[in-house]
Write a protein that holds these residues in place. Structure first.
Motif, PDB file in Angstrom:
ATOM      1  N   ASP A  50       0.835  -1.212   0.000  1.00 26.25           N
ATOM      2  CA  ASP A  50       0.000   0.000   0.000  1.00 26.25           C
ATOM      3  C   ASP A  50       0.865   1.256   0.000  1.00 26.25           C
ATOM      4  N   MET A  51       1.862   1.267   0.859  1.00 23.88           N
ATOM      5  CA  MET A  51       2.742   2.436   0.964  1.00 23.88           C
ATOM      6  C   MET A  51       3.560   2.616  -0.308  1.00 23.88           C
ATOM      7  N   PHE A  52       4.067   1.495  -0.844  1.00 24.70           N
ATOM      8  CA  PHE A  52       4.893   1.576  -2.060  1.00 24.70           C
ATOM      9  C   PHE A  52       4.065   2.064  -3.241  1.00 24.70           C
ATOM     10  N   SER A  53       2.858   1.521  -3.396  1.00 25.03           N
ATOM     11  CA  SER A  53       1.977   1.942  -4.489  1.00 25.03           C
ATOM     12  C   SER A  53       1.627   3.420  -4.350  1.00 25.03           C
ATOM     13  N   GLY A  54       1.368   3.847  -3.115  1.00 22.53           N
ATOM     14  CA  GLY A  54       0.988   5.237  -2.878  1.00 22.53           C
ATOM     15  C   GLY A  54       2.124   6.223  -2.983  1.00 22.53           C
ATOM     16  N   SER A  55       3.360   5.739  -3.075  1.00 14.62           N
ATOM     17  CA  SER A  55       4.511   6.638  -3.190  1.00 14.62           C
ATOM     18  C   SER A  55       4.615   7.260  -4.578  1.00 14.62           C
ATOM     19  N   PHE A  56       3.827   6.757  -5.531  1.00 12.55           N
ATOM     20  CA  PHE A  56       3.822   7.311  -6.886  1.00 12.55           C
ATOM     21  C   PHE A  56       2.626   8.250  -7.033  1.00 12.55           C
ATOM     22  N   PRO A  62      -1.745  -2.264  -9.566  1.00 13.36           N
ATOM     23  CA  PRO A  62      -1.144  -3.600  -9.446  1.00 13.36           C
ATOM     24  C   PRO A  62      -0.557  -4.078 -10.773  1.00 13.36           C
ATOM     25  N   GLU A  63      -1.279  -3.784 -11.871  1.00 12.28           N
ATOM     26  CA  GLU A  63      -0.799  -4.204 -13.189  1.00 12.28           C
ATOM     27  C   GLU A  63       0.538  -3.551 -13.530  1.00 12.28           C
ATOM     28  N   LEU A  64       0.665  -2.291 -13.154  1.00 12.26           N
ATOM     29  CA  LEU A  64       1.906  -1.564 -13.436  1.00 12.26           C
ATOM     30  C   LEU A  64       3.064  -2.118 -12.611  1.00 12.26           C
ATOM     31  N   LEU A  65       2.806  -2.399 -11.337  1.00 10.11           N
ATOM     32  CA  LEU A  65       3.849  -2.950 -10.469  1.00 10.11           C
ATOM     33  C   LEU A  65       4.279  -4.339 -10.939  1.00 10.11           C
ATOM     34  N   ILE A 187      14.538 -14.441  -7.367  1.00 12.81           N
ATOM     35  CA  ILE A 187      13.578 -14.913  -6.360  1.00 12.81           C
ATOM     36  C   ILE A 187      12.821 -13.740  -5.751  1.00 12.81           C
ATOM     37  N   THR A 188      13.539 -12.646  -5.451  1.00  7.76           N
ATOM     38  CA  THR A 188      12.894 -11.472  -4.870  1.00  7.76           C
ATOM     39  C   THR A 188      11.856 -10.890  -5.830  1.00  7.76           C
ATOM     40  N   CYS A 189      12.184 -10.843  -7.128  1.00 10.13           N
ATOM     41  CA  CYS A 189      11.217 -10.367  -8.121  1.00 10.13           C
ATOM     42  C   CYS A 189       9.967 -11.242  -8.114  1.00 10.13           C
ATOM     43  N   GLU A 190      10.168 -12.556  -8.085  1.00 13.61           N
ATOM     44  CA  GLU A 190       9.036 -13.483  -8.110  1.00 13.61           C
ATOM     45  C   GLU A 190       8.171 -13.333  -6.860  1.00 13.61           C
ATOM     46  N   VAL A 191       8.822 -13.135  -5.702  1.00 10.27           N
ATOM     47  CA  VAL A 191       8.074 -12.931  -4.458  1.00 10.27           C
ATOM     48  C   VAL A 191       7.271 -11.637  -4.528  1.00 10.27           C
ATOM     49  N   ASN A 192       7.890 -10.574  -5.030  1.00 14.97           N
ATOM     50  CA  ASN A 192       7.188  -9.295  -5.159  1.00 14.97           C
ATOM     51  C   ASN A 192       5.972  -9.412  -6.080  1.00 14.97           C
ATOM     52  N   ILE A 193       6.153 -10.076  -7.214  1.00 14.18           N
ATOM     53  CA  ILE A 193       5.049 -10.244  -8.162  1.00 14.18           C
ATOM     54  C   ILE A 193       3.899 -11.001  -7.503  1.00 14.18           C
ATOM     55  N   SER A 194       4.236 -12.065  -6.781  1.00 13.01           N
ATOM     56  CA  SER A 194       3.214 -12.870  -6.112  1.00 13.01           C
ATOM     57  C   SER A 194       2.492 -12.055  -5.032  1.00 13.01           C
ATOM     58  N   ARG A 195       3.245 -11.279  -4.265  1.00  8.05           N
ATOM     59  CA  ARG A 195       2.645 -10.501  -3.186  1.00  8.05           C
ATOM     60  C   ARG A 195       1.744  -9.389  -3.731  1.00  8.05           C
ATOM     61  N   VAL A 196       2.173  -8.742  -4.820  1.00  9.56           N
ATOM     62  CA  VAL A 196       1.342  -7.697  -5.421  1.00  9.56           C
ATOM     63  C   VAL A 196       0.056  -8.301  -5.982  1.00  9.56           C
ATOM     64  N   TYR A 197       0.165  -9.471  -6.602  1.00  8.66           N
ATOM     65  CA  TYR A 197      -1.019 -10.142  -7.152  1.00  8.66           C
ATOM     66  C   TYR A 197      -2.013 -10.471  -6.028  1.00  8.66           C
ATOM     67  N   ASN A 198      -1.501 -11.053  -4.949  1.00 10.84           N
ATOM     68  CA  ASN A 198      -2.376 -11.400  -3.818  1.00 10.84           C
ATOM     69  C   ASN A 198      -2.981 -10.153  -3.166  1.00 10.84           C
ATOM     70  N   TRP A 199      -2.194  -9.109  -3.091  1.00 14.79           N
ATOM     71  CA  TRP A 199      -2.676  -7.829  -2.554  1.00 14.79           C
ATOM     72  C   TRP A 199      -3.831  -7.295  -3.397  1.00 14.79           C
ATOM     73  N   ASP A 200      -3.702  -7.398  -4.712  1.00 11.00           N
ATOM     74  CA  ASP A 200      -4.751  -6.936  -5.611  1.00 11.00           C
ATOM     75  C   ASP A 200      -6.022  -7.783  -5.450  1.00 11.00           C
ATOM     76  N   ARG A 202      -7.001  -9.374  -2.770  1.00 10.89           N
ATOM     77  CA  ARG A 202      -7.634  -9.012  -1.485  1.00 10.89           C
ATOM     78  C   ARG A 202      -8.381  -7.692  -1.595  1.00 10.89           C
ATOM     79  N   ARG A 203      -7.796  -6.740  -2.302  1.00 13.13           N
ATOM     80  CA  ARG A 203      -8.457  -5.441  -2.469  1.00 13.13           C
ATOM     81  C   ARG A 203      -9.767  -5.586  -3.240  1.00 13.13           C
TER      82      ARG A 203
END
Length: 212
Positions: A50-56, A62-65, A187-200, A202-203
């Protein structure tokens, strides 16, 4: 591929016309956290989405991230392939250099003993001939690559080969470290992609529940 070679055109920066909502601009600098010693980028882990997305401005979708980290992921896969090939080349060249060093030292020993060296050389694919090498001259020819051969004294050849051996071993150590580092970034990229997808997801569920 180094940091300078990874373009910053990771995601679209502007809307195509005035009727569309503005789109956040995500550059390479937004999704990395510095580099290692050899300029390979370090992926920024998104702790608070949420904070990272809102920093822009406007907030990144989510699609952009996901698109930004997917592009970075593909760049790291290219780096991984290059490093894997480089590592294989180093692992192959080091034993060849060590073999050449051993041979030069053998010739030096024969020279000190006032003796000649007996060897076999390749005449054809399966044909070898016996030869006697006069070691008293103290001269050896080394292949330097690109069909280039130069003449050296035994001492010069030994110094050159040991220098090449040290450099090749250091290069192998560096490329092994870079390969491990790069795989961690993947691995970090893959984790970030997965977390952003799950975040979306949930929203969207929360939004659907609220509307009901």
């Amino acid at each position: 591929l180094k940091m300078a070679e990874i373009t910053t055109s990771i995601a679209a920066a502007e809307a195509s016309n005035d009727n569309e909502a503005p789109v956040a601009n995500i550059s390479l600098q937004n999704i990395i956290d510095g580099t290692n010693e050899r300029s390979i980028p370090k992926t920024k882990f998104i702790d608070d989405i949420d904070m990272f997305s809102g920093s822009f401005d406007p907030p990144a979708s989510p699609e952009l991230l996901i698109g930004a980290y997917s592009d970075l992921h593909s760049k790291f896969k290219q780096i991984e392939q290059q490093l894997t090939e480089k590592k294989a080349h180093r692992e192959k060249s080091i034993p060849e250099i060590e073999k050449s060093i051993k041979l030069v030292r053998h010739l030096m020993q024969k020279k000190e003993e006032g003796d000649s060296a007996i060897t076999r050389y390749n005449l054809a694919d399966i044909v070898y001939a016996k030869a006697e090498v006069d070691c008293s001259q103290g001269i050896v020819n080394l292949w330097l690559g690109a069909d280039v051969m130069l003449e050296y004294t035994y001492e010069e050849a030994l110094e050159l080969l040991t220098t090449k051996e040290s450099k090749a071993k250091q290069d192998l150590e560096d490329v092994t470290e870079d390969l491990s580092f790069t795989r961690n970034q993947i691995i970090t990229c893959e984790v970030n992609i997965s977390r952003v997808y799950n975040w979306d997801v949930r929203r969207k569920r929360a939004s659907a529940s609220g509307s009901n």
